[in-house]
Structure formats: C-alpha cells, structure tokens
Design a protein around this motif. Structure first.
Motif, PDB file in Angstrom:
ATOM      1  N   MET A  95      -1.437   3.511  -1.697  1.00  0.00           N
ATOM      2  CA  MET A  95      -3.105   3.925  -1.679  1.00  0.00           C
ATOM      3  C   MET A  95      -3.568   4.683  -1.144  1.00  0.00           C
ATOM      4  O   MET A  95      -3.459   5.745  -0.292  1.00  0.00           O
ATOM      5  CB  MET A  95      -3.357   2.245  -1.176  1.00  0.00           C
ATOM      6  CG  MET A  95      -2.625   1.402  -2.291  1.00  0.00           C
ATOM      7  SD  MET A  95      -3.685   1.008  -3.638  1.00  0.00           S
ATOM      8  CE  MET A  95      -5.143   0.213  -3.066  1.00  0.00           C
ATOM      9  N   TRP A 137     -16.674   3.161  -1.818  1.00  0.00           N
ATOM     10  CA  TRP A 137     -15.928   3.588  -1.373  1.00  0.00           C
ATOM     11  C   TRP A 137     -16.542   5.230  -1.125  1.00  0.00           C
ATOM     12  O   TRP A 137     -16.637   5.177   0.442  1.00  0.00           O
ATOM     13  CB  TRP A 137     -15.162   3.727  -3.015  1.00  0.00           C
ATOM     14  CG  TRP A 137     -14.276   5.633  -3.169  1.00  0.00           C
ATOM     15  CD1 TRP A 137     -13.932   6.788  -4.226  1.00  0.00           C
ATOM     16  CD2 TRP A 137     -12.862   5.488  -1.885  1.00  0.00           C
ATOM     17  NE1 TRP A 137     -13.585   7.429  -3.286  1.00  0.00           N
ATOM     18  CE2 TRP A 137     -12.247   6.673  -2.431  1.00  0.00           C
ATOM     19  CE3 TRP A 137     -12.344   4.686  -1.772  1.00  0.00           C
ATOM     20  CZ2 TRP A 137     -11.030   7.336  -1.998  1.00  0.00           C
ATOM     21  CZ3 TRP A 137     -11.540   4.960  -1.272  1.00  0.00           C
ATOM     22  CH2 TRP A 137     -10.659   6.352  -1.126  1.00  0.00           C
ATOM     23  N   ILE A 158      -9.441   1.078  -4.139  1.00  0.00           N
ATOM     24  CA  ILE A 158      -9.680  -0.286  -4.708  1.00  0.00           C
ATOM     25  C   ILE A 158     -10.071  -1.273  -4.855  1.00  0.00           C
ATOM     26  O   ILE A 158      -8.886  -1.966  -3.653  1.00  0.00           O
ATOM     27  CB  ILE A 158      -8.055  -0.692  -6.037  1.00  0.00           C
ATOM     28  CG1 ILE A 158      -7.680   0.845  -6.771  1.00  0.00           C
ATOM     29  CG2 ILE A 158      -8.133  -2.119  -6.786  1.00  0.00           C
ATOM     30  CD1 ILE A 158      -6.260   0.438  -7.069  1.00  0.00           C
ATOM     31  N   ASP A 211       0.915  -0.789   0.300  1.00  0.00           N
ATOM     32  CA  ASP A 211       0.213  -0.276  -0.275  1.00  0.00           C
ATOM     33  C   ASP A 211       1.116   1.413   0.122  1.00  0.00           C
ATOM     34  O   ASP A 211       0.407   2.380  -0.929  1.00  0.00           O
ATOM     35  CB  ASP A 211      -1.045   0.284   1.086  1.00  0.00           C
ATOM     36  CG  ASP A 211      -1.849  -1.109   0.385  1.00  0.00           C
ATOM     37  OD1 ASP A 211      -2.136  -1.397   0.169  1.00  0.00           O
ATOM     38  OD2 ASP A 211      -2.313  -0.876   2.172  1.00  0.00           O
TER      39      ASP A 211
END
Length: 147
Positions: free
Chosen positions: A42, A66, A131, A37
């Motif tokens: 990320m 999200w 993601i 990450d």
C-alpha cells in the motif's frame, strides 16, 4: 491500516539566533503497518507539520484527500506558529518502518505580534492512505436573498 508509533525530533539547535534564515532539524517517524498493507504494498503519504506551540496546542482538523490533504488548526487560547511541513511518500513494504526526514525551517524569524524567548517545537504527523477516505470543500458560492 497504518499506526504511528512514535514521532521524535532530532538535531534541534539548542540556541537559535533571531534573524537566522535556515535551521535544519530531523523528524524521526516510526510507523507500524498492518500485514495486509505490506502484502499489497500500500502507498501512503506522511504529512509532517511543525508548529511552535504557545500554551495548549491548537486542535487539528484533517481534511483527507491524498496529496491535497489539509490540516486546519482550530485556535485555542493562543495562536500557534506554523513553521513548515514536509510530505513524504511511503510504500508499506515492511511491518515496521522508521523514516528520518530532514526539514529546513526559519526558526529565527519571529512574528511581529509577539515577543518570545523560547521555541516549543511540536510535530503533528498524519499518514493518509492512497485508498481510503477523500474529502474536499467546494469553492464558495454566494447568492442574494430577495424579500
């Protein structure tokens, strides 16, 4: 993959006057990121939901999508009071990150249906990656049955 190591409340008033409009509290969240990450920087959204819990906490069901994510409480014995939420965008740019999030709540406003002498504040924190899984309910559709 992120891991929530700690969720703490800070700056909670010891006494809340009934009818007070705004009380400021601070939520401290400690997050541990996977090295992958961090290498990819990320993005995540940290959802912080504050409840006044009466008895056992309601079981949360999180619908990940999200920035449109929802947290739905499945009621246990008593209905918990949802007091507020804050959504914090986060970038995984270090392995361990500590986030201090101020939030203004109306702790002095009570529901008409109960008489309580204490507030039992608890914070549900969930972190959702940019993601990852996305889930969304359709709009309801009804049709008639013919016999």
């Amino acid at each position: 993959m992120a891991k929530l190591d700690a969720v703490l409340l800070k700056s909670i008033p010891e006494v809340i006057n009934v009818g007070d409009d705004i009380n400021d509290i601070t939520i401290i969240t400690k997050i541990e990121f996977h090295p992958l990450d961090v290498s990819l920087k990320m993005e995540y959204l940290l959802y912080l939901l504050v409840y006044d819990v009466h008895g056992k906490p309601d079981v949360p069901v999180i619908i990940n999508n999200w920035d449109e994510s929802e947290v739905i409480g499945l009621k246990q014995e008593n209905e918990d009071d949802f007091l507020g939420r804050k959504i914090v965008p986060i970038c995984a740019d270090e392995l361990i990150k500590t986030i201090e999030t101020p939030i203004a709540l109306k702790l002095g406003n009570l529901k008409d249906s109960g008489s309580f002498y204490k507030r039992k504040l608890e914070v549900l924190a969930t972190i959702i990656p940019a993601i990852g899984r996305a889930t969304k309910w359709s709009e309801p559709f009804e049709c008639d049955l013919v016999y």
